[in-house]
Design a protein around this motif. Sequence first.
Motif, PDB file in Angstrom:
ATOM      1  N   ILE A  30      40.997  59.525  35.842  1.00 47.38           N
ATOM      2  CA  ILE A  30      39.962  58.485  35.708  1.00 47.38           C
ATOM      3  C   ILE A  30      38.665  59.109  35.201  1.00 47.38           C
ATOM      4  O   ILE A  30      37.970  58.528  34.362  1.00 47.38           O
ATOM      5  N   LYS A  31      38.349  60.294  35.702  1.00 41.67           N
ATOM      6  CA  LYS A  31      37.137  60.982  35.288  1.00 41.67           C
ATOM      7  C   LYS A  31      37.179  61.294  33.789  1.00 41.67           C
ATOM      8  O   LYS A  31      36.171  61.180  33.094  1.00 41.67           O
ATOM      9  N   LYS A  32      38.351  61.683  33.277  1.00 45.68           N
ATOM     10  CA  LYS A  32      38.498  61.975  31.847  1.00 45.68           C
ATOM     11  C   LYS A  32      38.263  60.743  30.983  1.00 45.68           C
ATOM     12  O   LYS A  32      37.838  60.857  29.840  1.00 45.68           O
ATOM     13  N   GLU A  33      38.542  59.570  31.519  1.00 45.04           N
ATOM     14  CA  GLU A  33      38.396  58.334  30.760  1.00 45.04           C
ATOM     15  C   GLU A  33      36.958  57.836  30.715  1.00 45.04           C
ATOM     16  O   GLU A  33      36.653  56.909  29.968  1.00 45.04           O
ATOM     17  N   ASP A  34      36.072  58.446  31.484  1.00 42.26           N
ATOM     18  CA  ASP A  34      34.657  58.072  31.477  1.00 42.26           C
ATOM     19  C   ASP A  34      34.080  58.376  30.099  1.00 42.26           C
ATOM     20  O   ASP A  34      34.268  59.477  29.571  1.00 42.26           O
ATOM     21  N   PRO A  35      33.378  57.418  29.484  1.00 44.39           N
ATOM     22  CA  PRO A  35      32.863  57.635  28.125  1.00 44.39           C
ATOM     23  C   PRO A  35      31.938  58.842  27.995  1.00 44.39           C
ATOM     24  O   PRO A  35      31.969  59.538  26.979  1.00 44.39           O
ATOM     25  N   ASP A  36      31.098  59.107  28.992  1.00 38.73           N
ATOM     26  CA  ASP A  36      30.185  60.251  28.916  1.00 38.73           C
ATOM     27  C   ASP A  36      30.948  61.569  28.955  1.00 38.73           C
ATOM     28  O   ASP A  36      30.608  62.509  28.247  1.00 38.73           O
ATOM     29  N   ILE A  37      31.963  61.645  29.766  1.00 39.67           N
ATOM     30  CA  ILE A  37      32.739  62.874  29.880  1.00 39.67           C
ATOM     31  C   ILE A  37      33.652  63.044  28.667  1.00 39.67           C
ATOM     32  O   ILE A  37      33.885  64.162  28.213  1.00 39.67           O
TER      33      ILE A  37
ATOM     34  N   LEU B 189      35.619  68.211  29.535  1.00 38.26           N
ATOM     35  CA  LEU B 189      37.039  67.897  29.363  1.00 38.26           C
ATOM     36  C   LEU B 189      37.907  69.125  29.594  1.00 38.26           C
ATOM     37  O   LEU B 189      38.955  69.041  30.240  1.00 38.26           O
ATOM     38  N   LYS B 190      37.461  70.263  29.096  1.00 40.94           N
ATOM     39  CA  LYS B 190      38.232  71.493  29.281  1.00 40.94           C
ATOM     40  C   LYS B 190      38.301  71.852  30.767  1.00 40.94           C
ATOM     41  O   LYS B 190      39.351  72.260  31.260  1.00 40.94           O
ATOM     42  N   GLU B 191      37.205  71.693  31.478  1.00 43.01           N
ATOM     43  CA  GLU B 191      37.172  71.980  32.913  1.00 43.01           C
ATOM     44  C   GLU B 191      38.100  71.039  33.689  1.00 43.01           C
ATOM     45  O   GLU B 191      38.843  71.472  34.573  1.00 43.01           O
ATOM     46  N   ILE B 192      38.079  69.764  33.336  1.00 40.97           N
ATOM     47  CA  ILE B 192      38.934  68.779  33.998  1.00 40.97           C
ATOM     48  C   ILE B 192      40.402  69.080  33.716  1.00 40.97           C
ATOM     49  O   ILE B 192      41.242  69.017  34.613  1.00 40.97           O
TER      50      ILE B 192
ATOM     51  N   ALA C 118      41.735  71.942  33.014  1.00 38.06           N
ATOM     52  CA  ALA C 118      42.116  73.149  33.751  1.00 38.06           C
ATOM     53  C   ALA C 118      42.404  72.802  35.210  1.00 38.06           C
ATOM     54  O   ALA C 118      43.380  73.282  35.791  1.00 38.06           O
ATOM     55  N   ARG C 119      41.576  71.952  35.794  1.00 33.37           N
ATOM     56  CA  ARG C 119      41.804  71.544  37.184  1.00 33.37           C
ATOM     57  C   ARG C 119      43.070  70.699  37.302  1.00 33.37           C
ATOM     58  O   ARG C 119      43.820  70.833  38.269  1.00 33.37           O
ATOM     59  N   GLN C 120      43.329  69.841  36.315  1.00 34.20           N
ATOM     60  CA  GLN C 120      44.555  69.040  36.328  1.00 34.20           C
ATOM     61  C   GLN C 120      45.783  69.953  36.291  1.00 34.20           C
ATOM     62  O   GLN C 120      46.752  69.696  36.994  1.00 34.20           O
ATOM     63  N   HIS C 121      45.733  70.993  35.492  1.00 35.27           N
ATOM     64  CA  HIS C 121      46.844  71.933  35.423  1.00 35.27           C
ATOM     65  C   HIS C 121      47.025  72.634  36.768  1.00 35.27           C
ATOM     66  O   HIS C 121      48.154  72.785  37.241  1.00 35.27           O
TER      67      HIS C 121
ATOM     68  N   LEU D  78      46.337  62.073  44.623  1.00 34.84           N
ATOM     69  CA  LEU D  78      45.052  61.369  44.576  1.00 34.84           C
ATOM     70  C   LEU D  78      44.051  62.136  43.720  1.00 34.84           C
ATOM     71  O   LEU D  78      43.330  61.545  42.907  1.00 34.84           O
ATOM     72  N   GLU D  79      44.011  63.439  43.904  1.00 32.33           N
ATOM     73  CA  GLU D  79      43.088  64.244  43.114  1.00 32.33           C
ATOM     74  C   GLU D  79      43.450  64.190  41.628  1.00 32.33           C
ATOM     75  O   GLU D  79      42.572  64.076  40.768  1.00 32.33           O
ATOM     76  N   GLY D  80      44.733  64.244  41.325  1.00 28.20           N
ATOM     77  CA  GLY D  80      45.164  64.147  39.928  1.00 28.20           C
ATOM     78  C   GLY D  80      44.765  62.825  39.298  1.00 28.20           C
ATOM     79  O   GLY D  80      44.312  62.782  38.154  1.00 28.20           O
ATOM     80  N   ARG D  81      44.923  61.751  40.046  1.00 25.23           N
ATOM     81  CA  ARG D  81      44.531  60.430  39.535  1.00 25.23           C
ATOM     82  C   ARG D  81      43.016  60.342  39.353  1.00 25.23           C
ATOM     83  O   ARG D  81      42.538  59.792  38.367  1.00 25.23           O
ATOM     84  N   ALA D  82      42.259  60.907  40.289  1.00 18.45           N
ATOM     85  CA  ALA D  82      40.800  60.908  40.179  1.00 18.45           C
ATOM     86  C   ALA D  82      40.350  61.681  38.940  1.00 18.45           C
ATOM     87  O   ALA D  82      39.426  61.258  38.233  1.00 18.45           O
ATOM     88  N   LEU D  83      41.016  62.784  38.666  1.00 19.68           N
ATOM     89  CA  LEU D  83      40.681  63.562  37.469  1.00 19.68           C
ATOM     90  C   LEU D  83      41.013  62.789  36.199  1.00 19.68           C
ATOM     91  O   LEU D  83      40.271  62.846  35.214  1.00 19.68           O
TER      92      LEU D  83
END
Length: 60
Positions: free
Chosen positions: A22-29, A36-39, A41-44, A15-20
Amino acid sequence: MLSKIERKDFFDLQLEGRALQIKKEDPDIARDPAALKEIEARQHEVMMTTYKAPGITRDI
């Protein structure tokens, strides 16, 4: 809510991986290289933790 779970199992991590993702696909992010680098790193970290997570049977 996921950050409040102390010991995440395989499904919590999925669930957390999927949330991350989706967060990466946000236009502002997507326009913010630091975010993006922080996300990523958390995905890894989630991916590596998923390998060790309880709640899954592996045939290795």
